[in-house]
Design a protein around this motif. Structure first.
Motif, PDB file in Angstrom:
ATOM      1  N   VAL A  71     -41.581 -39.386 117.399  1.00  0.00           N
ATOM      2  CA  VAL A  71     -40.570 -40.247 117.997  1.00  0.00           C
ATOM      3  C   VAL A  71     -39.186 -39.935 117.435  1.00  0.00           C
ATOM      4  O   VAL A  71     -38.206 -39.847 118.173  1.00  0.00           O
ATOM      5  CB  VAL A  71     -40.913 -41.738 117.755  1.00  0.00           C
ATOM      6  CG1 VAL A  71     -39.854 -42.639 118.375  1.00  0.00           C
ATOM      7  CG2 VAL A  71     -42.295 -42.060 118.304  1.00  0.00           C
ATOM      8  N   ALA A  72     -39.121 -39.743 116.126  1.00  0.00           N
ATOM      9  CA  ALA A  72     -37.833 -39.472 115.473  1.00  0.00           C
ATOM     10  C   ALA A  72     -37.338 -38.078 115.826  1.00  0.00           C
ATOM     11  O   ALA A  72     -38.113 -37.138 115.987  1.00  0.00           O
ATOM     12  CB  ALA A  72     -37.982 -39.605 113.965  1.00  0.00           C
ATOM     13  N   LYS A  73     -36.015 -37.948 115.915  1.00  0.00           N
ATOM     14  CA  LYS A  73     -35.391 -36.666 116.234  1.00  0.00           C
ATOM     15  C   LYS A  73     -34.722 -36.032 115.014  1.00  0.00           C
ATOM     16  O   LYS A  73     -34.401 -34.848 115.021  1.00  0.00           O
ATOM     17  CB  LYS A  73     -34.347 -36.850 117.344  1.00  0.00           C
ATOM     18  CG  LYS A  73     -34.922 -37.390 118.644  1.00  0.00           C
ATOM     19  CD  LYS A  73     -35.901 -36.413 119.269  1.00  0.00           C
ATOM     20  CE  LYS A  73     -36.317 -36.834 120.681  1.00  0.00           C
ATOM     21  NZ  LYS A  73     -37.031 -38.125 120.701  1.00  0.00           N
ATOM     22  N   CYS A  74     -34.483 -36.842 113.971  1.00  0.00           N
ATOM     23  CA  CYS A  74     -33.851 -36.321 112.765  1.00  0.00           C
ATOM     24  C   CYS A  74     -34.250 -37.185 111.590  1.00  0.00           C
ATOM     25  O   CYS A  74     -34.835 -38.270 111.757  1.00  0.00           O
ATOM     26  CB  CYS A  74     -32.332 -36.266 112.907  1.00  0.00           C
ATOM     27  SG  CYS A  74     -31.523 -37.898 113.009  1.00  0.00           S
ATOM     28  N   THR A  75     -33.941 -36.730 110.385  1.00  0.00           N
ATOM     29  CA  THR A  75     -34.203 -37.488 109.176  1.00  0.00           C
ATOM     30  C   THR A  75     -33.025 -37.367 108.228  1.00  0.00           C
ATOM     31  O   THR A  75     -32.333 -36.343 108.202  1.00  0.00           O
ATOM     32  CB  THR A  75     -35.490 -37.019 108.472  1.00  0.00           C
ATOM     33  OG1 THR A  75     -35.679 -37.794 107.274  1.00  0.00           O
ATOM     34  CG2 THR A  75     -35.422 -35.544 108.104  1.00  0.00           C
ATOM     35  N   SER A  76     -32.806 -38.410 107.442  1.00  0.00           N
ATOM     36  CA  SER A  76     -31.756 -38.371 106.432  1.00  0.00           C
ATOM     37  C   SER A  76     -32.286 -37.859 105.097  1.00  0.00           C
ATOM     38  O   SER A  76     -31.552 -37.863 104.105  1.00  0.00           O
ATOM     39  CB  SER A  76     -31.152 -39.774 106.250  1.00  0.00           C
ATOM     40  OG  SER A  76     -32.070 -40.644 105.615  1.00  0.00           O
ATOM     41  N   CYS A  77     -33.545 -37.419 105.070  1.00  0.00           N
ATOM     42  CA  CYS A  77     -34.154 -36.899 103.843  1.00  0.00           C
ATOM     43  C   CYS A  77     -33.958 -35.392 103.734  1.00  0.00           C
ATOM     44  O   CYS A  77     -33.849 -34.697 104.746  1.00  0.00           O
ATOM     45  CB  CYS A  77     -35.644 -37.220 103.810  1.00  0.00           C
ATOM     46  SG  CYS A  77     -36.007 -38.997 103.845  1.00  0.00           S
ATOM     47  N   SER A  78     -33.945 -34.887 102.512  1.00  0.00           N
ATOM     48  CA  SER A  78     -33.705 -33.455 102.323  1.00  0.00           C
ATOM     49  C   SER A  78     -34.883 -32.608 102.792  1.00  0.00           C
ATOM     50  O   SER A  78     -34.690 -31.459 103.187  1.00  0.00           O
ATOM     51  CB  SER A  78     -33.375 -33.156 100.856  1.00  0.00           C
ATOM     52  OG  SER A  78     -34.444 -33.532 100.010  1.00  0.00           O
ATOM     53  N   TYR A  79     -36.099 -33.126 102.731  1.00  0.00           N
ATOM     54  CA  TYR A  79     -37.237 -32.442 103.355  1.00  0.00           C
ATOM     55  C   TYR A  79     -37.244 -32.814 104.833  1.00  0.00           C
ATOM     56  O   TYR A  79     -37.511 -33.967 105.189  1.00  0.00           O
ATOM     57  CB  TYR A  79     -38.556 -32.854 102.706  1.00  0.00           C
ATOM     58  CG  TYR A  79     -38.837 -32.187 101.383  1.00  0.00           C
ATOM     59  CD1 TYR A  79     -38.843 -30.806 101.259  1.00  0.00           C
ATOM     60  CD2 TYR A  79     -39.104 -32.934 100.243  1.00  0.00           C
ATOM     61  CE1 TYR A  79     -39.105 -30.183 100.050  1.00  0.00           C
ATOM     62  CE2 TYR A  79     -39.371 -32.326  99.025  1.00  0.00           C
ATOM     63  CZ  TYR A  79     -39.367 -30.942  98.934  1.00  0.00           C
ATOM     64  OH  TYR A  79     -39.629 -30.342  97.732  1.00  0.00           O
ATOM     65  N   ASP A  80     -36.962 -31.850 105.703  1.00  0.00           N
ATOM     66  CA  ASP A  80     -36.802 -32.244 107.102  1.00  0.00           C
ATOM     67  C   ASP A  80     -38.123 -32.463 107.823  1.00  0.00           C
ATOM     68  O   ASP A  80     -38.139 -32.883 108.981  1.00  0.00           O
ATOM     69  CB  ASP A  80     -35.898 -31.268 107.855  1.00  0.00           C
ATOM     70  CG  ASP A  80     -36.419 -29.843 107.872  1.00  0.00           C
ATOM     71  OD1 ASP A  80     -37.591 -29.612 107.492  1.00  0.00           O
ATOM     72  OD2 ASP A  80     -35.645 -28.952 108.254  1.00  0.00           O
ATOM     73  N   GLU A  81     -39.265 -32.245 107.141  1.00  0.00           N
ATOM     74  CA  GLU A  81     -40.560 -32.627 107.733  1.00  0.00           C
ATOM     75  C   GLU A  81     -40.843 -34.114 107.551  1.00  0.00           C
ATOM     76  O   GLU A  81     -41.787 -34.640 108.154  1.00  0.00           O
ATOM     77  CB  GLU A  81     -41.711 -31.829 107.111  1.00  0.00           C
ATOM     78  CG  GLU A  81     -41.743 -30.353 107.474  1.00  0.00           C
ATOM     79  CD  GLU A  81     -41.085 -29.495 106.407  1.00  0.00           C
ATOM     80  OE1 GLU A  81     -41.322 -28.284 106.385  1.00  0.00           O
ATOM     81  OE2 GLU A  81     -40.326 -30.055 105.587  1.00  0.00           O
ATOM     82  N   ASP A  82     -40.063 -34.768 106.722  1.00  0.00           N
ATOM     83  CA  ASP A  82     -40.315 -36.181 106.433  1.00  0.00           C
ATOM     84  C   ASP A  82     -39.449 -37.069 107.315  1.00  0.00           C
ATOM     85  O   ASP A  82     -38.280 -37.312 107.018  1.00  0.00           O
ATOM     86  CB  ASP A  82     -40.056 -36.470 104.956  1.00  0.00           C
ATOM     87  CG  ASP A  82     -40.391 -37.911 104.595  1.00  0.00           C
ATOM     88  OD1 ASP A  82     -41.075 -38.579 105.403  1.00  0.00           O
ATOM     89  OD2 ASP A  82     -39.977 -38.366 103.510  1.00  0.00           O
TER      90      ASP A  82
END
Length: 350
Positions: A71-82
């Protein structure tokens, strides 16, 4: 870098050579500050108190029980799989005149150019010793209504570190282990370098239920009781036989702007309060909705990854992570001086 972080860096080499325990430690920038809670109060606008949220942009008033990573398109975490979401109550300063001001966040030690946010840990005692969370998994740590100590000593699952000076001065012991600077409740004296919150989640799961009505009963502590930070080798109870990664959240609050004792309450009591209305700090709590892509978390745990880099994961710069935000749902003043905490007129725990 703090001495204990240097020890982690040294341990990373040793653990990689010996096939020992894994410990991901990475930053997630602030995604939104809002008065919604899709775990405890799904669909309710506004929810009883303000939260600060990090992680994927799927965060909303309610969230589907399915695979959040789809569902998510991006993350604010440095690991972009999370693409998971993590959130906690905010911290407020209560001035002598009774008004409130939200305390801003600082970037944690050895994280980089994150926009405040949360430092996240995932720890396992060794390769193939834990089962990563499944899509739809979510859980809650702490008790928002607690106002007294758990009396767990160094095994406390929530604590505050009172930095003794700028640049994380005094950051020597691992979380919740400093006999002087770590407390389960709010520090009672000014903290010259700010305050760090720690919230540690249970590490045993029933193996079947992705969530429970109170978001707690499907997980448990080892039979010997809650374990301290990074101690993840306790035996799980038969009711919750599956060991999961230990999730641990850290938030650093820039309380240095509020250290003048003449601004503190006239009775000399400490001036900080959680957005839930808790003036003790014992009610600190955290929420978690799992959203790692595919089996990437399982691979990271099995590969005994350490720190903010892992050969089985990819990272993104904070210039990219900082752009992953969501729009605020509840339009209210979160930054100015307030006569009362947001939601204080609602029925909420005190």
């Amino acid at each position: 870098m703090a001495p204990w972080l240097n020890l982690i860096a040294f341990a990373a080499v040793a653990q990689a050579q010996s096939g020992g325990n894994a410990m991901l430690r990475f930053g997630c920038s602030q995604t939104v500050i809002d008065r919604i809670d899709p775990l405890v109060d799904p669909g309710k606008v506004p929810s009883p108190h303000v939260h600060q949220v990090v992680g994927g942009d799927a965060f909303n008033v309610s969230m589907p029980m399915g695979d959040i990573s789809k569902v998510a398109k991006c993350t604010s975490c440095s690991y972009d799989e999370d693409l998971s979401n993590y959130w906690t109550a905010n911290l407020y300063f209560r001035a002598r005149n009774g008004s409130y001001k939200r305390v801003p966040q600082m970037v944690n030690d050895a994280i980089g150019s994150a926009n405040g946010g949360v430092t996240v840990y995932y720890t396992a005692p060794g390769p193939k010793t834990v089962t990563a969370f499944k899509p739809g998994f979510r859980m809650f740590a702490g008790d928002a209504k607690r106002r007294t100590s758990t009396n767990l000593g160094k095994n406390m699952q929530s604590c505050f570190r009172c930095y003794s000076g700028p640049n994380f001065k005094g950051n020597v012991y691992s979380p919740c282990f400093d006999p002087k600077l770590d407390t389960e409740g709010f520090p009672t004296t000014p903290c010259l370098g700010g305050i760090r919150s720690s919230v540690i989640f249970p590490l045993c799961w029933d193996g079947k239920t992705l969530d429970s009505p109170n978001h707690i009963d499907h997980v448990a502590h080892p039979v010997s009781g809650p374990t301290s930070f990074s101690v993840v080798n306790g035996k799980c109870p038969t009711t919750h036989p599956v060991k999961i990664p230990q999730v641990h959240l850290e938030i650093v609050w820039d309380t240095t702007k509020f250290n003048k004792k003449e601004d503190w309450p006239a009775d000399g009591s400490q001036p900080f309060v959680l957005s839930s209305g808790d003036p003790t700090g014992y009610g600190q709590h955290g929420d978690y909705v799992f959203g790692w892509k595919d089996d990437t978390l399982q691979k990271a745990m099995d590969n005994a990854c350490f720190g903010a880099t892992c050969k089985s994961l990819t990272t993104q710069s904070f210039s990219a992570a900082n752009k992953c935000t969501v729009k605020t749902v509840v339009k209210e003043n979160n930054d100015g001086w307030l006569n009362s905490l947001p939601g204080m007129d609602m029925d909420m725990p005190m």
